[in-house]
Design an enzyme around this catalytic site. Structure first.
Site, PDB file in Angstrom:
ATOM      1  N   ASP A  32       0.791  -1.213  -0.146  1.00  0.00           N
ATOM      2  CA  ASP A  32       0.083   0.006  -0.047  1.00  0.00           C
ATOM      3  C   ASP A  32       1.066   1.125  -0.039  1.00  0.00           C
ATOM      4  O   ASP A  32       1.812   1.326   0.847  1.00  0.00           O
ATOM      5  CB  ASP A  32      -0.844   0.186   1.219  1.00  0.00           C
ATOM      6  CG  ASP A  32      -1.993   1.088   1.242  1.00  0.00           C
ATOM      7  OD1 ASP A  32      -3.255   0.862   1.016  1.00  0.00           O
ATOM      8  OD2 ASP A  32      -1.835   2.204   1.106  1.00  0.00           O
ATOM      9  N   HIS A 101     -10.554  -5.339  -2.685  1.00  0.00           N
ATOM     10  CA  HIS A 101      -9.225  -5.644  -1.963  1.00  0.00           C
ATOM     11  C   HIS A 101      -9.343  -5.788  -0.512  1.00  0.00           C
ATOM     12  O   HIS A 101      -9.902  -5.413   0.229  1.00  0.00           O
ATOM     13  CB  HIS A 101      -8.148  -4.356  -2.531  1.00  0.00           C
ATOM     14  CG  HIS A 101      -8.585  -3.006  -1.979  1.00  0.00           C
ATOM     15  ND1 HIS A 101      -9.630  -2.518  -2.588  1.00  0.00           N
ATOM     16  CD2 HIS A 101      -8.555  -2.595  -0.766  1.00  0.00           C
ATOM     17  CE1 HIS A 101     -10.066  -1.248  -1.871  1.00  0.00           C
ATOM     18  NE2 HIS A 101      -9.462  -1.118  -0.895  1.00  0.00           N
TER      19      HIS A 101
HETATM   20  P1  5GP Z   1      -9.510   1.524   0.533  1.00  0.00           P
HETATM   21  O1  5GP Z   1      -9.517   2.867   1.178  1.00  0.00           O
HETATM   22  O2  5GP Z   1     -10.219   1.489  -0.680  1.00  0.00           O
HETATM   23  O3  5GP Z   1      -9.927   0.206   1.521  1.00  0.00           O
HETATM   24  O4  5GP Z   1      -8.165   1.031   0.138  1.00  0.00           O
HETATM   25  C1  5GP Z   1      -7.246   1.753  -0.855  1.00  0.00           C
HETATM   26  C2  5GP Z   1      -5.907   1.783  -0.506  1.00  0.00           C
HETATM   27  O5  5GP Z   1      -5.225   1.558  -1.844  1.00  0.00           O
HETATM   28  C3  5GP Z   1      -5.585   2.689   0.441  1.00  0.00           C
HETATM   29  O6  5GP Z   1      -5.139   2.101   1.502  1.00  0.00           O
HETATM   30  C4  5GP Z   1      -4.492   3.545  -0.408  1.00  0.00           C
HETATM   31  O7  5GP Z   1      -3.397   4.022   0.350  1.00  0.00           O
HETATM   32  C5  5GP Z   1      -3.920   2.626  -1.617  1.00  0.00           C
HETATM   33  N1  5GP Z   1      -3.601   3.317  -2.683  1.00  0.00           N
HETATM   34  C6  5GP Z   1      -4.387   4.165  -3.402  1.00  0.00           C
HETATM   35  N2  5GP Z   1      -3.648   4.395  -4.480  1.00  0.00           N
HETATM   36  C7  5GP Z   1      -2.787   3.471  -4.837  1.00  0.00           C
HETATM   37  C8  5GP Z   1      -1.382   3.347  -5.715  1.00  0.00           C
HETATM   38  O8  5GP Z   1      -1.664   4.245  -6.509  1.00  0.00           O
HETATM   39  N3  5GP Z   1      -0.650   2.484  -5.280  1.00  0.00           N
HETATM   40  C9  5GP Z   1      -0.780   1.855  -4.261  1.00  0.00           C
HETATM   41  N4  5GP Z   1       0.427   0.745  -4.029  1.00  0.00           N
HETATM   42  N5  5GP Z   1      -1.499   1.919  -3.217  1.00  0.00           N
HETATM   43  C10 5GP Z   1      -2.562   2.855  -3.466  1.00  0.00           C
END
Ligand code: 5GP
Ligand code: ZN
Length: 139
Positions: A32, A101
């Site tokens: 992440d 995810h």
């Molecule tokens: P959510 O908040 O949808 O459960 O988690 C999405 C996650 O994706 C977040 O923790 C965020 O930091 C991560 N994330 C968003 N954009 C990117 C990216 O471009 N690359 C990576 N490696 N992680 C990302």
């Protein structure tokens, strides 16, 4: 299988760079970019679905298999004693990327991470009423 405007589909395709941890026919795992703890890893299905409700169960099984392999490695590598699996669905629940995810977050004692504040039911009756509502919604 994949959506051209989806960030995580583009990561799977290699259009956007990532710190890849693991990959097989069904699953892709990478760090992440804004970790809750160092080593915070995302495990995603290679088949696009917006959230867990649309996840193809063949991929679901493969994801759990991958988590069973990856989580101990993340723990060992980071010197952690445990890990959380976090899986957000819909914006209100904190989902920001709309490709299913699973977060693996390694945990150490006193690492300062809290997950939720408990809000106890006022009475046992209220707890039972809530159970009944959900059971009804299941029918
Ligand atoms: P959510 O908040 O949808 O459960 O988690 C999405 C996650 O994706 C977040 O923790 C965020 O930091 C991560 N994330 C968003 N954009 C990117 C990216 O471009 N690359 C990576 N490696 N992680 C990302
Ligand atoms: Zn996608």
């Amino acid at each position: 299988m994949q959506e051209k405007d989806c960030l995580f589909c583009r990561i799977i395709n290699g259009e956007i760079p990532s710190a890849k941890i693991y990959e097989d026919e069904y699953v892709y795992a990478f760090l992440d970019i804004a970790p809750g703890q160092q080593g915070h890893t995302l495990v995603i299905p290679k088949k696009h679905s917006e959230n867990i409700l649309g996840l193809d169960l063949v991929y679901g099984i493969k994801i759990i298999e991958a988590i069973q392999k990856i989580a101990p490695a993340v723990m060992n590598a980071m010197g952690a004693e445990g890990f959380n699996i976090i899986q957000n669905n819909n914006e209100v629940a904190g989902q920001t990327v709309f490709h299913t995810h699973f977060h693996i977050i390694p945990r150490k004692p006193q690492d300062g991470m809290g997950l939720w504040s408990p809000k106890p039911y006022e009475t046992m009756e209220k707890m039972q009423e809530t159970a009944k509502k959900i059971i009804k919604a299941l029918q």
